[in-house]
Each structure stands twice: as structure tokens, then as C-alpha cells.
Design a protein around this motif. Structure first.
Motif, short mmCIF file in Angstrom:
data_model
loop_
_atom_site.label_atom_id
_atom_site.label_comp_id
_atom_site.label_asym_id
_atom_site.label_seq_id
_atom_site.Cartn_x
_atom_site.Cartn_y
_atom_site.Cartn_z
N GLU A 1 -55.17 -44.08 -103.24
CA GLU A 1 -54.27 -44.99 -103.49
C GLU A 1 -54.93 -46.46 -103.75
O GLU A 1 -54.60 -47.34 -104.45
N THR A 2 -55.87 -46.84 -102.74
CA THR A 2 -56.56 -48.10 -102.50
C THR A 2 -57.35 -48.44 -103.53
O THR A 2 -57.82 -49.54 -103.86
N ILE A 3 -57.86 -47.64 -104.21
CA ILE A 3 -58.69 -47.66 -105.69
C ILE A 3 -57.77 -47.63 -106.84
O ILE A 3 -58.16 -47.28 -107.70
N GLY A 4 -56.52 -47.91 -106.75
CA GLY A 4 -55.36 -47.77 -108.00
C GLY A 4 -55.25 -46.54 -108.44
O GLY A 4 -54.54 -46.34 -109.69
N GLN A 5 -55.42 -45.42 -107.83
CA GLN A 5 -55.10 -44.21 -108.40
C GLN A 5 -53.70 -43.62 -108.09
O GLN A 5 -53.30 -43.99 -106.84
N GLY A 6 -53.41 -42.78 -108.63
CA GLY A 6 -51.93 -42.14 -108.19
C GLY A 6 -50.83 -42.55 -108.89
O GLY A 6 -49.66 -42.08 -108.49
N TRP A 7 -50.65 -43.75 -109.60
CA TRP A 7 -49.53 -44.42 -109.89
C TRP A 7 -48.85 -43.71 -111.04
O TRP A 7 -49.26 -43.42 -112.17
N CYS A 8 -47.61 -43.31 -110.96
CA CYS A 8 -46.92 -42.60 -112.05
C CYS A 8 -45.66 -43.31 -112.20
O CYS A 8 -45.20 -43.94 -111.30
N ILE A 9 -45.09 -42.98 -113.46
CA ILE A 9 -43.61 -43.64 -113.58
C ILE A 9 -42.69 -42.39 -113.87
O ILE A 9 -43.15 -41.41 -114.64
N THR A 10 -42.00 -42.27 -113.10
CA THR A 10 -40.97 -41.14 -113.17
C THR A 10 -39.95 -41.36 -114.27
O THR A 10 -39.48 -42.51 -114.66
N SER A 11 -39.35 -40.26 -114.76
CA SER A 11 -38.03 -40.22 -115.85
C SER A 11 -37.39 -39.11 -115.48
O SER A 11 -37.82 -37.89 -115.68
N ILE A 12 -36.15 -39.34 -115.40
CA ILE A 12 -35.25 -38.29 -115.06
C ILE A 12 -34.85 -37.86 -116.50
O ILE A 12 -34.11 -38.35 -116.96
N GLY A 13 -34.89 -36.73 -116.63
CA GLY A 13 -34.37 -36.10 -117.95
C GLY A 13 -32.97 -35.62 -117.86
O GLY A 13 -32.39 -34.61 -117.46
#
Lengths: 373, 274
Positions: free
Chosen positions: B261-273
Motif C-alpha cells: 500500500e505504501t508504494i501506491g499499489q492495490g488501489w481499485c475502484i469498485t462498481s456494483i453491477g
């Protein structure tokens, strides 16, 4: 009402063996996943689902339907299974009287038969099992057979190539490492790393449990998602009403030999839970008539489970693994009693479907001829 | 049964780790044993969702315990693995492609049917070495350095796939290019990209004083624009908890999953179908 429940894993499943987790200690022994799960796990999922469909929710114990029993009884239910299903084919654990190995896609298999009497730690004149033919580097067959394949074995034969499935063809093990988050620092918490082995069934592999005794006026959905086993993993349950419950192989014809005796085998289709396991190991399940001549038994399994009502694990109990087989002789007058044992569930956990027996045949001729060490 | 499907579009590289390995890659991503596809395992996704709710609502908020449980009892929301749906693959022929295969689409069909939204994409026939896509420009398509013979995907099938997949992608712009960038390849060909087509980064730890390398390791990541999806299923007859979680994710769609996380990894944007 008679129903058949099939369970399809949505991703992975985790049914822990008896190995404990240890927190903050070293060591490399980690809990493994077992597959298929025991009926103790499945009955919990089934009864919880049935209760929920009747309006029960955890914590509202007074709403629990009496027909579903309690922590130690199943009420009006009678279960059978679990069995495996691959596509449309039912699969059963191979009887442990089969011995062999898979060599480059080809199975080399022989049968075990009662050998000559010997004196050993079990007593005098004990007939230990011996191989009909040698199979170099073989083991008791740890595989699954189709219904037709198992019928061949019960009829004193061997399964064909296409009737045998190894574990690898049915499920894969998936090692997982988990951790606990240090909530304040948002880092992994020291000494809280854990490893488990989960099971990922292959495509079209399902678990099957037959459930009898659900009141006819209860409305059941055709499909539902339930959580099953450890980590609350999800399965899709398909519930089908049926006229009859008999998803097990046919019994072969029992022939009377020249000496007036019937020689037959008794094989466990599901794990056998008995009050006195030692007596059963030596002389077979208590309901079986005749004299036990020999046996091919697997290593005892430990069955526990989770007691949802009391929020604690159930004590582990040793049970005989499916596929365990005893060889018997009995007078021809016992034929009817023997035939009635086919498909019968036995032992104190028979309502759970444990200790289900299948009847097969064996021949003294084969035992006295063939390969000897 | 109340259930919903949640799409995850990777905004940054993802490292859903599986611990150390003795292979060439020290820190591989977790994979499904049967298929070899990268996966965000259910316990990891559930932990990330729990953390999200705690940060948005506070640790003592009832939704935290009702949805995700506590030591004494399980929560009311069942979280599946986040499965791979579209894998971005570099193309020598042009812009990157969102690659998938018939088996993954079949799984999506099955999962949609499970939550009561049956879809039938129709028969998707793609031979080995073939790539089915919407707009054909030339007779070949290069994915990484491998050449594929292109074939026109049936417009009806493409429309049905796009209709099912688009709601799992949050950004309208990204949805618009889905049909154009989607490529369906044979299951066996896809297996190759799923196993060997992920980014591998070398990372190094330097001595503060001498600047010498103290520790060099290789780690694998899922690239940005990877699309995954998971199911959130209510374990009880009462779907209020699931609906509260859905509302929270629709207002605050960003979620951090996996490591680094501290090197900017793992960010997703969720979308509820929906």
C-alpha cells in the motif's frame, strides 16, 4: 420429503483436518484442508439453511424448528452421503481391497484377497490380505470410481481405466498465507501470519448429500448460496425433490460355494463411526452376520466439527475411512440378512449417513491361487 | 437470497501476494490452483472491505460487525474470491487489449445466474491461435510478442458481453472503450498470459550509508486496468446489511486490496453491477 442436495463450490473450500493452529509459536505443521468434507460439516450447513428458510436466525433459539433436532440429534432427518459428482457421474471412494498405481496415464491395478493363515500380533490363524498379482511400487488405491467401476469391484472384478479418477482430476490443493492487520499501523501484525491449504474443486465437481425426512409442507428453494466449512466459503446448493433415494451401486448376485457358505465383502461407502472401533477393526461392523476372515482398512480418520449452538469445536472421534473392506464367510441361510445390508447405514451415527455398507463378493479360489510372495 | 456482483478495476498495480516462493519470482501473486489465474482470495477481499467500512464509519459502527462478524460469530455478508475477468495485455499492433477467454465468460455467466441475473452470451468459438474482436484491422493481432489470427466476433455476442461486463467498470470512459478493446482468445492461449503475462518488478533495498544493495527481490503484480469481480452474498434472509454495504461502496468506491500500500499499489475502484 426426499431431496438430493448438490453443492458447487464458488471458489475454494476449507475443511480443516485435526491439526491445530498455533499462535505465536514456530513450527511448519499447518492445518490442511480435507476433501470431501465429512457429513458433520454438511449436516450443519443443511440444517442451518433449512432453519433459516423457516424464519430462524442465530441467537433466536426459540425459533429453531424442533423437527431439525439439536446439537446431538438430527430430529426427523435421515442423511446419506456425502458422495462426489463429476458432471452427471456419481463417484465413490475406491474400496481399499484395490491396490496399484498410475503409470503414465495407465492404471496398473490388482485386488487384495485373504492370504494363508499366519500367527501375528492380531492372534493365531489370522488371514492377512495379500495381492493377487504383484504391482511394483503400488499402494492401496486412493482414488474415486464411477458407479459402474464400483459395481465391477463389488462383483469380484477390477474397474476399467475410464472408471477411475485420481484426486488431481477432481480437486487441487491451494496453499494460502493469511495475516492479521495491525489496525492502528495498517501493517501485518507480528506473529499472526498463518498458512492453510484450501481445496479448489475442478470444474463440474460437486458434493452430493441425500436428505430424507424434511416435512412435506416445508417450502424449499431450488437453488441457494450457503456458506460451508471454514472461512465461511460459499457454495451453490441445488435442491431437487426425488421419489427414491438410492444413489449407490447395485449389489452383485451372492453365490453359494460348494461348502454351503456365501463369501462376501462389506465395504464402507461413507466413514464408519462406531462405539467400539477396535472391535470393528477386528471383526467388522456389528450388524453383519457370519465370520470375518480378513480386512483391508485405511488409517483411522478424526472427525470433529463445529457445534454452532454452543460455539465450540466438537470433540474428535476416530472413524474408519470410506473404502474400508472386510471379507466374510456366512452360511447360505443368512443370504437375506446379508442382502438387506446393501446400502444400509450402520452405527450410532447412522442417521447422519455414516457407516453406509455395500455388499460385494470374493472367491476362495482366487485367494488360494495366483501370485504368492 | 440477496446478492450482488462487485467489479474491481485496478487503478494501480495490484499485489495480492501468496507469500514467498522458491521460484524465479520471490513474491508471486496468489493464483487459483486449478486454472493458474491470478486471484484476490476471499479472506483478503473481505479484510479490505472491513477495513474500508471501519475507516469510513469508525470501528465501533454496527455495520462492521454485522457485515463482517467478530470473534464470537460470523458476519452476515459472504465474500467470494475476486476472480479475473479482463487482463490488460500489451499489443504490438496498437493500444493494449482487454483479454479474456470463453471459460472466464462462462464463469461470469454462472455467477450472474447464481445471483438471479441470468445471461446467455451465446456460443463463443475461438480456436488456438485465434483472437475474436469487434473491429478487425488487418489479419493479425499481436498480443505481447505472439501473433494471433483475427476473426470477427458476432455483434450480438459482443453486445451481450459488453452489457454484462460494463456495469463492473466504474468509469464511463473506460466502459465506452470496452467493446473496442475486448479480445477473446482460446482458453489455452489465455492460460499462457495469465501465468506468464503479468508484470514482474525487481525491487532493491539499499544500505543507507554505502548505497550498496542489501536485498534484491522480484515481485509479480497485476497491471493497472485489470478487471476482477467478486460476489457479495447475504447469509441471512434479511438483506439490509448487504444493502448498507452496497450504499457505502457506491458513495465511496475506492478500495485498497493486497500488499504494498505504501508504494501506491492495490488501489481499485469498485462498481456494483446493478
Amino acid at each position: 420429503m426426499k431431496t438430493v442436495w448438490t453443492f458447487r463450490a464458488l471458489d475454494t473450500l476449507f475443511f480443516r483436518d485435526g491439526t491445530p493452529f498455533h499462535q505465536g509459536e514456530g513450527g511448519f505443521v499447518q492445518p490442511k484442508g480435507t476433501f470431501p468434507p465429512t457429513i458433520m460439516t454438511l449436516q450443519g450447513a443443511i440444517r442451518t439453511a433449512l432453519a433459516r428458510w423457516r424464519g430462524w436466525e442465530p441467537g433466536r433459539e426459540t425459533d429453531w424448528p424442533a423437527k431439525l433436532g439439536g446439537p446431538e440429534d438430527l430430529g426427523s432427518l435421515q442423511l446419506y452421503g456425502p458422495y462426489l459428482q463429476l458432471g452427471e457421474r456419481m463417484l465413490y471412494h475406491a474400496p481399499l481391497l484395490l491396490f496399484g498405481k498410475k503409470k503414465e496415464q495407465t492404471w496398473e491395478i490388482t485386488r487384495l484377497v485373504p492370504g494363508d493363515p499366519v500367527c501375528c500380533d492380531l492372534g493365531r490363524d489370522i488371514r492377512l490380505p495379500r495381492l493377487v498379482c504383484p504391482v511394483e511400487g503400488g499402494d492401496p488405491l486412493d482414488a474415486w470410481l464411477t458407479c459402474e467401476g464400483l459395481e465391477e469391484v463389488l462383483a469380484d472384478g477390477k474397474p476399467k481405466e475410464h472408471q477411475i479418477y485420481s484426486h488431481d482430476e477432481l480437486w487441487k490443493e491451494e496453499r494460502r498465507v493469511g495475516l492479521e492487520r495491525e489496525r492502528d499501523k495498517r501493517t501485518a501484525k507480528d506473529h499472526h501470519l498463518y498458512g492453510i491449504t484450501m481445496i479448489r474443486p475442478m470444474k463440474n465437481v460437486r458434493l452430493v448429500v441425500c436428505v430424507d425426512g424434511i416435512p412435506d409442507d416445508w417450502k424449499l428453494p431450488e437453488r441457494a448460496v450457503l456458506s460451508l466449512g471454514g472461512e465461511g466459503r460459499a457454495v451453490e446448493a441445488t435442491i431437487t425433490k426425488v421419489q427414491m433415494i438410492n444413489p449407490w451401486p447395485k449389489r452383485p448376485e451372492l453365490m453359494e460355494d460348494g461348502d454351503g457358505l456365501i463369501r462376501f465383502t462389506v465395504t464402507l461407502l461413507t466413514p464408519g463411526w462406531y462405539e467400539d472401533p477396535e472391535a470393528v477393526i477386528r471383526s467388522g461392523p456389528p450388524e453383519v452376520p457370519g465370520r470375518c476372515v480378513s480386512a483391508c482398512l485405511g488409517k483411522m480418520m478424526q472427525i470433529g466439527g463445529w457445534d454452532m449452538r454452543n460455539g465450540c469445536p466438537r470433540p474428535l472421534w476416530p472413524v474408519l475411512p470410506p473404502g474400508s473392506t472386510w471379507f466374510y464367510k456366512a452360511p447360505a441361510s443368512e443370504r437375506h440378512r446379508i442382502e438387506e445390508l446393501h446400502g444400509k447405514v450402520t452405527g450410532p451415527r447412522s442417521r447422519y449417513g455414516m457407516g453406509q455398507l455395500l455388499i460385494g463378493t470374493w472367491s476362495e479360489k482366487e485367494a488360494s491361487e495366483g501370485w504368492k510372495r | 437470497m440477496e446478492a450482488l456482483i462487485m467489479g474491481l478495476l485496478a487503478e494501480t498495480s495490484l499485489h495480492p501476494g501468496s507469500g514467498q516462493s522458491t521460484g524465479a519470482i520471490d513474491l508471486p501473486v496468489s493464483r487459483e490452483a486449478a486454472t493458474g489465474y491470478p486471484v484476490v482470495v476471499g479472506s483478503s477481499l473481505k479484510g479490505a472491505l472491513r477495513d474500508k467500512v471501519e475507516r469510513e464509519r469508525g470501528r465501533q459502527d454496527p455495520l462492521v460487525y454485522e457485515a463482517f462478524g467478530k470473534q464470537a460469530n460470523a458476519g452476515m455478508v459472504l465474500v467470494t474470491d475476486a476472480r479475473l475477468l479482463l487482463l490488460p495485455i500489451r499489443s504490438l499492433s496498437g493500444h493494449f487489449r482487454w483479454v479474456t477467454c470463453p471459460y472466464i465468460l462462462e464463469r461470469l455467466e454462472r455467477d450472474l445466474a447464481l445471483i438471479g441475473r441470468p445471461n446467455d452470451f451465446g456460443s463463443i468459438e475461438v480456436g488456438k491461435g485465434e483472437a475474436a474482436l469487434a473491429q478487425i484491422d488487418g489479419s493479425e493481432l499481436f498480443l505481447e510478442e505472439i501473433s494471433f489470427k483475427v476473426k470477427q466476433i458476432d455483434q450480438g455476442i459482443l453486445d451481450r458481453i459488453v452489457d454484462a461486463v460494463a456495469p463492473l467498470i466504474h468509469h464511463k470512459r473506460a466502459r465506452r472503450r470496452l467493446g473496442r478493446q475486448l479480445v477473446i482468445i482460446n482458453d489455452d492461449d489465455f492460460s499462457h498470459f495469465a501465468k506468464f503475462g503479468l508484470a514482474v518488478q525487481a525491487r532493491n533495498q539499499l544500505d543507507n550509508n554505502t548505497k550498496e544493495s542489501q536485498n534484491l527481490w522480484y515481485e509479480e503484480t497485476l497491471p493497472p486496468d485489470t478487471v476482477l469481480y467478486g460476489l457479495l452474498i447475504s447469509r441471512t434472509n434479511d438483506g439490509n446489511v448487504l444493502r448498507a454495504l452496497r450504499d457505502l461502496l457506491m458513495k465511496q468506491p475506492y478500495l485498497q486490496v493486497g500488499g504494498n500500500e505504501t508504494i501506491g499499489q492495490g488501489w481499485c475502484i469498485t462498481s456494483i453491477g446493478e
